[in-house]
Design a protein around this motif. Structure first.
Motif, PDB file in Angstrom:
ATOM      1  N   ASN A  57       0.832  -1.155  -0.067  1.00  0.00           N
ATOM      2  CA  ASN A  57      -0.061   0.053   0.075  1.00  0.00           C
ATOM      3  C   ASN A  57       0.888   1.348   0.001  1.00  0.00           C
ATOM      4  OD1 ASN A  57      -2.445  -1.644   0.034  1.00  0.00           O
ATOM      5  ND2 ASN A  57      -2.129  -1.894   2.217  1.00  0.00           N
ATOM      6  N   LEU A  58       1.890   0.862  -0.826  1.00  0.00           N
ATOM      7  CA  LEU A  58       2.751   2.433  -1.069  1.00  0.00           C
ATOM      8  C   LEU A  58       2.374   3.174  -2.268  1.00  0.00           C
ATOM      9  CD1 LEU A  58       6.227   0.776  -0.357  1.00  0.00           C
ATOM     10  CD2 LEU A  58       4.799   1.839   1.487  1.00  0.00           C
ATOM     11  N   LYS A  59       2.812   4.391  -2.335  1.00  0.00           N
ATOM     12  CA  LYS A  59       2.707   5.137  -3.633  1.00  0.00           C
ATOM     13  C   LYS A  59       4.193   5.803  -4.161  1.00  0.00           C
ATOM     14  CE  LYS A  59      -1.828   5.696  -3.977  1.00  0.00           C
ATOM     15  NZ  LYS A  59      -2.609   5.380  -5.152  1.00  0.00           N
ATOM     16  N   VAL A  60       4.320   5.876  -5.402  1.00  0.00           N
ATOM     17  CA  VAL A  60       5.285   6.474  -6.152  1.00  0.00           C
ATOM     18  C   VAL A  60       5.268   7.865  -5.936  1.00  0.00           C
ATOM     19  CG1 VAL A  60       6.818   6.646  -8.194  1.00  0.00           C
ATOM     20  CG2 VAL A  60       5.513   4.629  -7.557  1.00  0.00           C
ATOM     21  N   SER A  61       5.874   8.487  -4.903  1.00  0.00           N
ATOM     22  CA  SER A  61       5.706  10.028  -4.717  1.00  0.00           C
ATOM     23  C   SER A  61       6.341  10.860  -5.963  1.00  0.00           C
ATOM     24  CB  SER A  61       6.348  10.303  -3.407  1.00  0.00           C
ATOM     25  OG  SER A  61       5.876   9.679  -2.466  1.00  0.00           O
ATOM     26  N   SER A  62       7.589  10.538  -6.273  1.00  0.00           N
ATOM     27  CA  SER A  62       8.140  11.293  -7.276  1.00  0.00           C
ATOM     28  C   SER A  62       8.770  10.299  -8.313  1.00  0.00           C
ATOM     29  CB  SER A  62       9.009  12.370  -6.661  1.00  0.00           C
ATOM     30  OG  SER A  62       9.866  11.598  -6.088  1.00  0.00           O
ATOM     31  N   LEU A  63       9.056  10.888  -9.406  1.00  0.00           N
ATOM     32  CA  LEU A  63       9.805   9.990 -10.466  1.00  0.00           C
ATOM     33  C   LEU A  63      10.536  10.932 -11.490  1.00  0.00           C
ATOM     34  CD1 LEU A  63      10.120   7.227 -11.690  1.00  0.00           C
ATOM     35  CD2 LEU A  63       8.094   7.840 -13.184  1.00  0.00           C
ATOM     36  N   ARG A  64      11.769  10.484 -11.360  1.00  0.00           N
ATOM     37  CA  ARG A  64      12.580  11.298 -12.454  1.00  0.00           C
ATOM     38  C   ARG A  64      13.380  10.433 -13.316  1.00  0.00           C
ATOM     39  NH1 ARG A  64      13.610  16.806 -10.441  1.00  0.00           N
ATOM     40  NH2 ARG A  64      15.717  16.804 -11.426  1.00  0.00           N
ATOM     41  N   ARG A  65      13.838  10.976 -14.561  1.00  0.00           N
ATOM     42  CA  ARG A  65      14.650  10.649 -15.438  1.00  0.00           C
ATOM     43  C   ARG A  65      15.760  11.565 -15.681  1.00  0.00           C
ATOM     44  NH1 ARG A  65      17.561   7.154 -18.083  1.00  0.00           N
ATOM     45  NH2 ARG A  65      17.397   7.096 -20.157  1.00  0.00           N
ATOM     46  N   GLU A  66      16.899  11.047 -15.158  1.00  0.00           N
ATOM     47  CA  GLU A  66      17.957  12.113 -15.423  1.00  0.00           C
ATOM     48  C   GLU A  66      17.775  13.173 -14.449  1.00  0.00           C
ATOM     49  OE1 GLU A  66      18.950  12.345 -19.530  1.00  0.00           O
ATOM     50  OE2 GLU A  66      19.892  10.693 -19.623  1.00  0.00           O
ATOM     51  N   LYS A  67      17.515  14.562 -15.007  1.00  0.00           N
ATOM     52  CA  LYS A  67      17.327  15.699 -14.280  1.00  0.00           C
ATOM     53  C   LYS A  67      15.859  16.047 -14.594  1.00  0.00           C
ATOM     54  CE  LYS A  67      22.072  17.487 -14.416  1.00  0.00           C
ATOM     55  NZ  LYS A  67      22.896  18.799 -14.772  1.00  0.00           N
ATOM     56  N   ASP A  68      14.986  15.362 -15.122  1.00  0.00           N
ATOM     57  CA  ASP A  68      13.691  15.723 -15.399  1.00  0.00           C
ATOM     58  C   ASP A  68      12.663  14.885 -14.938  1.00  0.00           C
ATOM     59  OD1 ASP A  68      14.722  17.623 -17.331  1.00  0.00           O
ATOM     60  OD2 ASP A  68      14.791  16.024 -19.030  1.00  0.00           O
ATOM     61  N   ASP A  69      11.658  15.773 -14.190  1.00  0.00           N
ATOM     62  CA  ASP A  69      10.323  15.135 -13.650  1.00  0.00           C
ATOM     63  C   ASP A  69       9.645  14.622 -14.790  1.00  0.00           C
ATOM     64  OD1 ASP A  69      10.955  15.714 -11.024  1.00  0.00           O
ATOM     65  OD2 ASP A  69      10.064  17.777 -11.362  1.00  0.00           O
ATOM     66  N   VAL A  70       9.299  13.251 -14.582  1.00  0.00           N
ATOM     67  CA  VAL A  70       8.678  12.500 -15.810  1.00  0.00           C
ATOM     68  C   VAL A  70       7.175  11.836 -15.130  1.00  0.00           C
ATOM     69  CG1 VAL A  70      10.423  12.037 -17.136  1.00  0.00           C
ATOM     70  CG2 VAL A  70      10.075  10.356 -15.438  1.00  0.00           C
ATOM     71  N   THR A  71       6.309  11.624 -16.076  1.00  0.00           N
ATOM     72  CA  THR A  71       5.254  10.844 -15.542  1.00  0.00           C
ATOM     73  C   THR A  71       5.466   9.368 -15.470  1.00  0.00           C
ATOM     74  OG1 THR A  71       3.706  12.421 -16.757  1.00  0.00           O
ATOM     75  CG2 THR A  71       2.842  10.625 -16.120  1.00  0.00           C
ATOM     76  N   GLU A  72       6.408   8.702 -16.377  1.00  0.00           N
ATOM     77  CA  GLU A  72       6.172   7.294 -16.312  1.00  0.00           C
ATOM     78  C   GLU A  72       7.776   6.892 -17.030  1.00  0.00           C
ATOM     79  OE1 GLU A  72       3.098   5.873 -18.378  1.00  0.00           O
ATOM     80  OE2 GLU A  72       4.148   5.693 -20.355  1.00  0.00           O
ATOM     81  N   VAL A  73       8.196   5.869 -16.655  1.00  0.00           N
ATOM     82  CA  VAL A  73       9.553   5.405 -17.154  1.00  0.00           C
ATOM     83  C   VAL A  73       9.155   3.897 -17.587  1.00  0.00           C
ATOM     84  CG1 VAL A  73      12.085   4.961 -16.891  1.00  0.00           C
ATOM     85  CG2 VAL A  73      11.114   6.891 -15.740  1.00  0.00           C
ATOM     86  N   ARG A  74       9.789   3.662 -18.885  1.00  0.00           N
ATOM     87  CA  ARG A  74       9.329   2.373 -19.215  1.00  0.00           C
ATOM     88  C   ARG A  74      10.647   1.427 -18.964  1.00  0.00           C
ATOM     89  NH1 ARG A  74       4.895   1.540 -21.753  1.00  0.00           N
ATOM     90  NH2 ARG A  74       3.591   3.529 -22.479  1.00  0.00           N
ATOM     91  N   GLU A  75      10.462   0.100 -19.396  1.00  0.00           N
ATOM     92  CA  GLU A  75      11.513  -1.056 -19.229  1.00  0.00           C
ATOM     93  C   GLU A  75      12.787  -0.678 -19.818  1.00  0.00           C
ATOM     94  OE1 GLU A  75      11.830  -5.841 -20.279  1.00  0.00           O
ATOM     95  OE2 GLU A  75       9.826  -4.648 -20.628  1.00  0.00           O
ATOM     96  N   GLY A  76      13.756  -1.013 -19.297  1.00  0.00           N
ATOM     97  CA  GLY A  76      15.138  -0.767 -19.893  1.00  0.00           C
ATOM     98  C   GLY A  76      15.826   0.631 -19.650  1.00  0.00           C
TER      99      GLY A  76
END
Length: 283
Positions: free
Chosen positions: A235-254
């Motif tokens: 019952n956790l949440k992904v609070s924040s997500l970054r790809r390199e220096k950018d805030d992103v909505t989602e990150v895919r496999e690989g």
């Protein structure tokens, strides 16, 4: 009995077995399939009629309600939802056919269908008053409101639905019953990620440096943390997500990403599963 007529509208003195006859003078319309009894005294006829009405009323209540034990009463009152209906039609046969079909609808144990009243003829103010008291919906089959009944229904907030085809009424009532059901949800796997490094931040807390191993990781998605194949926290949440220096909505496999969870005790080698709950379509 005020008049007894044959098939040619000629006066009859009596109707013998198998002889069709038109009876004039009944105080109310009988139901299709009822037996007609002839008695000499009006008092006796009234007693028979009252007994029949009581029997029919009890049978109708038995069909439209289910037994509830005292132990289950509180749960029943909390969970069970009821759709109350009043059925009015042009002829007795149509009303009975519609009632029988509706009472056979089965969409589960959580909802119930109750026929408050059924009758032949126009929709009256009495029907609206009954619907107001019990929170019912009026079904009019080939009939319309009488006098100012429609104005009263609009004022009291009583819905009147009009039908000319029985199957359409059945389909819409079944859909309404399903609408009373509590939605069912199922867990849908989105993706997984492996924590390759943990970065300590006084501002953001512990940040997980991850590699997305399957599917995708989405910001705001539900998550669980596993360590050695064992669930550490659910019952956790992904609070924040970054790809390199950018805030992103989602990150895919690989791809690599940095994320934070609503849980601080993470370690290198932990696995994160992300998922979402989707409403199941009822069949």
């Amino acid at each position: 009995m005020r008049a007894l007529l044959d098939e040619h509208n000629q006066q009859l003195d009596e109707a013998t077995p198998s002889r069709p006859a038109l009876v004039v003078g009944l105080t109310s319309l009988p139901s299709a399939g009822d037996n007609l009894l002839a008695v000499r005294e009006e008092r006796k006829a009234r007693q028979i009629a009252q007994t029949r009405e009581a029997r029919e009323r009890n049978a109708q209540l038995a069909r439209s309600s289910k037994r509830v034990s005292l132990e289950d009463l509180a749960k029943f009152l909390e969970e069970r939802q009821t759709l109350n209906l009043i059925i009015k039609g042009d002829v007795s046969g149509s009303v009975e056919a519609l009632e029988d079909a509706l009472l056979k609808l089965d969409v589960g144990e959580e909802v119930d269908l109750r026929i408050l009243h059924r009758g032949v003829g126009a929709i009256t103010e009495s029907d609206v008053n009954l619907a107001t008291i019990d929170g019912g919906i009026i079904i009019g089959f080939n009939v319309r409101p009488q006098g100012k009944t429609a104005e009263l229904a609009d004022r009291e907030g009583v819905e009147i639905r009009y039908y000319t085809v029985i199957y359409q009424a059945i389909e819409e009532i079944e859909a309404a019953l399903k609408g009373l059901l509590k939605p069912e949800y199922e867990e849908v796997h989105l993706g997984g990620a492996e924590i390759r490094a943990v970065f300590r931040s006084s501002r953001f807390g512990n940040i997980a440096g991850c590699m997305v191993t399957d599917g995708l990781v989405r910001r705001g998605a539900s998550a669980r943390l596993l360590r050695g194949g064992v669930v550490v926290r659910d019952n956790l949440k992904v609070s924040s997500l970054r790809r390199e220096k950018d805030d992103v909505t989602e990150v895919r496999e690989g791809f690599e990403c940095g994320l934070t969870l609503t849980y601080e005790e993470i370690e290198e080698g932990d696995t994160i599963e992300t998922f979402e709950m989707r409403e199941k379509a009822r069949v």
